[in-house]
Design a protein around this motif. Structure first.
Motif, PDB file in Angstrom:
ATOM      1  N   PRO A  70       0.824  -1.213   0.000  1.00 34.11           N
ATOM      2  CA  PRO A  70       0.000   0.000   0.000  1.00 34.11           C
ATOM      3  C   PRO A  70       0.859   1.266   0.000  1.00 34.11           C
ATOM      4  O   PRO A  70       2.081   1.205   0.110  1.00 34.11           O
ATOM      5  CB  PRO A  70      -0.757  -0.111   1.330  1.00 34.11           C
ATOM      6  CG  PRO A  70       0.262  -0.769   2.233  1.00 34.11           C
ATOM      7  CD  PRO A  70       1.033  -1.737   1.355  1.00 34.11           C
TER       8      PRO A  70
ATOM      9  N   PRO B 292       1.194   4.073   2.525  1.00 36.92           N
ATOM     10  CA  PRO B 292       0.718   4.358   3.883  1.00 36.92           C
ATOM     11  C   PRO B 292       0.167   5.765   4.066  1.00 36.92           C
ATOM     12  O   PRO B 292      -0.731   5.983   4.891  1.00 36.92           O
ATOM     13  CB  PRO B 292       1.969   4.139   4.751  1.00 36.92           C
ATOM     14  CG  PRO B 292       2.854   3.260   3.937  1.00 36.92           C
ATOM     15  CD  PRO B 292       2.582   3.620   2.508  1.00 36.92           C
TER      16      PRO B 292
ATOM     17  N   GLU C 148      -1.763   7.488   2.328  1.00 35.26           N
ATOM     18  CA  GLU C 148      -3.146   7.694   1.874  1.00 35.26           C
ATOM     19  C   GLU C 148      -4.133   7.756   3.021  1.00 35.26           C
ATOM     20  O   GLU C 148      -5.067   8.562   3.009  1.00 35.26           O
ATOM     21  CB  GLU C 148      -3.536   6.577   0.899  1.00 35.26           C
ATOM     22  CG  GLU C 148      -2.949   6.737  -0.487  1.00 35.26           C
ATOM     23  CD  GLU C 148      -3.427   5.652  -1.435  1.00 35.26           C
ATOM     24  OE1 GLU C 148      -3.571   5.957  -2.628  1.00 35.26           O
ATOM     25  OE2 GLU C 148      -3.633   4.512  -0.987  1.00 35.26           O
ATOM     26  N   GLN C 149      -3.928   6.929   4.035  1.00 33.42           N
ATOM     27  CA  GLN C 149      -4.898   6.880   5.134  1.00 33.42           C
ATOM     28  C   GLN C 149      -4.841   8.128   6.019  1.00 33.42           C
ATOM     29  O   GLN C 149      -5.739   8.360   6.825  1.00 33.42           O
ATOM     30  CB  GLN C 149      -4.658   5.643   5.990  1.00 33.42           C
ATOM     31  CG  GLN C 149      -3.283   5.597   6.643  1.00 33.42           C
ATOM     32  CD  GLN C 149      -3.048   4.317   7.392  1.00 33.42           C
ATOM     33  OE1 GLN C 149      -3.848   3.956   8.253  1.00 33.42           O
ATOM     34  NE2 GLN C 149      -1.972   3.611   7.060  1.00 33.42           N
ATOM     35  N   HIS C 150      -3.777   8.935   5.862  1.00 36.47           N
ATOM     36  CA  HIS C 150      -3.629  10.127   6.697  1.00 36.47           C
ATOM     37  C   HIS C 150      -3.974  11.408   5.947  1.00 36.47           C
ATOM     38  O   HIS C 150      -3.928  12.488   6.526  1.00 36.47           O
ATOM     39  CB  HIS C 150      -2.191  10.229   7.211  1.00 36.47           C
ATOM     40  CG  HIS C 150      -1.772   9.054   8.039  1.00 36.47           C
ATOM     41  ND1 HIS C 150      -2.295   8.800   9.291  1.00 36.47           N
ATOM     42  CD2 HIS C 150      -0.906   8.047   7.783  1.00 36.47           C
ATOM     43  CE1 HIS C 150      -1.746   7.701   9.779  1.00 36.47           C
ATOM     44  NE2 HIS C 150      -0.905   7.225   8.886  1.00 36.47           N
ATOM     45  N   ARG C 151      -4.308  11.286   4.681  1.00 33.19           N
ATOM     46  CA  ARG C 151      -4.588  12.483   3.885  1.00 33.19           C
ATOM     47  C   ARG C 151      -5.964  13.039   4.231  1.00 33.19           C
ATOM     48  O   ARG C 151      -6.965  12.313   4.231  1.00 33.19           O
ATOM     49  CB  ARG C 151      -4.530  12.141   2.404  1.00 33.19           C
ATOM     50  CG  ARG C 151      -4.548  13.364   1.502  1.00 33.19           C
ATOM     51  CD  ARG C 151      -4.610  12.955   0.050  1.00 33.19           C
ATOM     52  NE  ARG C 151      -4.230  14.041  -0.833  1.00 33.19           N
ATOM     53  CZ  ARG C 151      -4.565  14.120  -2.102  1.00 33.19           C
ATOM     54  NH1 ARG C 151      -5.276  13.141  -2.645  1.00 33.19           N
ATOM     55  NH2 ARG C 151      -4.191  15.128  -2.852  1.00 33.19           N
ATOM     56  N   LYS C 152      -6.019  14.335   4.552  1.00 37.07           N
ATOM     57  CA  LYS C 152      -7.287  14.975   4.875  1.00 37.07           C
ATOM     58  C   LYS C 152      -7.213  16.436   4.443  1.00 37.07           C
ATOM     59  O   LYS C 152      -6.474  17.232   5.046  1.00 37.07           O
ATOM     60  CB  LYS C 152      -7.592  14.896   6.371  1.00 37.07           C
ATOM     61  CG  LYS C 152      -8.941  15.494   6.733  1.00 37.07           C
ATOM     62  CD  LYS C 152      -9.202  15.422   8.226  1.00 37.07           C
ATOM     63  CE  LYS C 152     -10.548  16.063   8.556  1.00 37.07           C
ATOM     64  NZ  LYS C 152     -10.799  16.084  10.023  1.00 37.07           N
TER      65      LYS C 152
ATOM     66  N   ARG D  10       0.586  11.106  14.369  1.00 37.35           N
ATOM     67  CA  ARG D  10       0.122  10.013  13.521  1.00 37.35           C
ATOM     68  C   ARG D  10       1.258   9.374  12.724  1.00 37.35           C
ATOM     69  O   ARG D  10       1.303   8.151  12.586  1.00 37.35           O
ATOM     70  CB  ARG D  10      -0.951  10.506  12.538  1.00 37.35           C
ATOM     71  CG  ARG D  10      -2.208  11.042  13.179  1.00 37.35           C
ATOM     72  CD  ARG D  10      -3.333  11.184  12.163  1.00 37.35           C
ATOM     73  NE  ARG D  10      -2.936  11.900  10.969  1.00 37.35           N
ATOM     74  CZ  ARG D  10      -3.020  13.208  10.809  1.00 37.35           C
ATOM     75  NH1 ARG D  10      -3.477  13.958  11.790  1.00 37.35           N
ATOM     76  NH2 ARG D  10      -2.663  13.781   9.673  1.00 37.35           N
TER      77      ARG D  10
END
Length: 308
Positions: free
Chosen positions: A45, A47, A49-53, A77
Motif C-alpha cells: 500500500p 501508507p 493515503e490513510q492520513h490524507r485529509k 500520527r
C-alpha cells in the motif's frame, strides 16, 4: 488527469512557469502513477493515503498557527516517537512518498508536490537551488511539501503545488504560510521543544536568546533562521530578540551538527542491484522510486527492459 491544463493552472502572472517546468510537473505526476502500479503488483500500500485529509484555511488563527496545529497532529500520527527526526527523506520513503531531484528551469522554484487518487505522492526538489542541497534547509522544504500533500487538494482530490523562494511567486499566499508553519512544528513539536530547553537550562540563566536558538537548532536539526522563529513561536525568546538575531544572521555561527541530519543512505539496496540496470538511476527516479522498481524486478513483476 493527464491534461496539461492541470499544471498550467499553477502559473500566476507574478510567477509564470515556462513549458519546460510544466513538463517536469507532468513527468512527476506520471511517475506517481507508474510507482503506484508497481506497488499494486507487489501487494504494497501507500501508507500516507490513510492520513490524507484536505483542510480548508480558516479565518482564525493566523495561517502559520494553523500550520503548527496541523503539524503537531500529523507528527503524532506519522512519527509518534519523541525527539528529533534524523532523516526526513527516509521517513517520507517509509510513508511511500517519492522525492525526485530535478533542475527546474525557474531557479526561484524550491519544490513542487503532485498527487492524485490512486498514485504515489511525489515531491520534486529543485536540485539547482542551494537550499534544496543543504541538509537543514532541505528538511524544512520536505516538511513544507508534506503539508501540501496531506492537506491541500483541489478538483478530483488532486494536489498540484509549486513552492517558490522568498523573493518570488506565491511566497505570501496563505496556503504557503500555513505550510511554512507546518514545517518546524512537525520537526520540533512545541511541547517537546519547551521541555528540552527547560531541561538543558535547568539551574542556569536563560537570558541569552542566542544560546536558546543554538540549542533548538542543534537538537532538532533546524537552520539558524528557522530555529530563531521557531523559538519565538514556542515563546522561548521575545519577538524583538528574534528580529535582531535574524537581522544579524550574516554573523550566525556555523552549525557543526548539521551533518548529523539527512545523511544519505545508499539509494539502491545492495541486495537488489541488478546487472541489467544502469549503475546510477536518473536523479528524478533515485531513492524510493528506484527501490520500488528494483523490488518489482526482483519479484519478476516486470521485465529488465521495463525496469530500465
Amino acid at each position: 488527469r493527464r491534461r496539461m491544463t492541470r499544471f498550467r493552472a499553477v502559473s500566476t502572472p507574478d510567477a509564470p512557469l515556462p513549458p519546460a517546468a510544466i513538463r517536469t510537473l507532468a513527468v512527476g505526476a506520471e511517475l506517481g502513477r507508474v510507482l503506484a502500479s508497481l506497488l499494486r503488483h507487489l501487494g504494497r500500500p501507500v501508507p500516507l493515503e490513510q492520513h490524507r485529509k484536505t483542510e480548508a484555511l480558516r479565518s482564525t488563527p493566523e495561517p502559520w498557527e494553523q500550520g503548527y496545529n496541523l503539524a503537531e497532529r500529523a507528527r503524532v500520527r506519522l512519527c509518534p516517537d519523541a525527539g528529533p527526526i534524523r532523516n526526513v527523506e527516509a521517513l517520507l520513503a517509509d510513508l511511500g512518498v517519492h522525492v525526485g531531484h530535478v533542475r527546474f528551469p525557474v531557479r526561484e522554484v524550491e519544490a513542487a508536490s503532485v498527487w492524485e487518487p490512486g498514485a504515489v505522492p511525489v515531491i520534486l526538489l529543485n536540485a539547482g537551488l542551494r537550499r534544496a542541497r543543504y541538509g537543514l534547509s532541505r528538511r524544512a522544504i520536505l516538511c513544507h511539501e508534506l503539508c501540501h500533500l496531506l492537506h491541500d487538494a483541489g478538483e478530483a482530490g488532486m494536489t498540484t503545488r509549486v513552492s517558490w523562494s522568498e523573493d518570488a511567486g506565491n511566497y505570501d499566499d496563505a496556503i504557503e504560510q500555513r505550510a511554512r508553519g507546518f514545517s518546524p512544528a512537525f520537526l520540533a513539536p512545541r511541547d517537546e521543544v519547551r521541555a528540552a530547553v527547560a531541561e538543558e537550562f535547568r539551574g542556569k540563566r536563560r537570558s541569552d536568546a542566542r544560546r536558546v536558538v543554538d540549542s533548538v537548532a542543534r537538537r532538532w536539526g533546524l537552520s539558524y533562521e528557522g530555529a530563531v522563529w521557531h523559538a519565538k513561536n514556542c515563546r522561548l525568546i521575545q519577538g524583538a530578540d528574534a528580529q535582531q538575531l535574524v537581522t544579524r544572521r550574516s554573523a550566525a555561527p556555523e552549525l557543526p551538527w548539521a551533518d548529523q541530519f539527512e545523511q544519505q543512505p545508499p539509494s539502491t539496496p545492495p541486495a537488489l542491484v541488478h546487472t541489467a540496470l544502469p549503475d546510477n538511476p536518473s536523479p528524478i527516479m533515485d531513492g524510493f522510486g528506484a527501490g520500488v522498481v528494483l523490488a518489482a524486478l526482483d519479484r519478476a513483476a516486470i521485465s529488465a527492459g521495463r525496469a530500465r
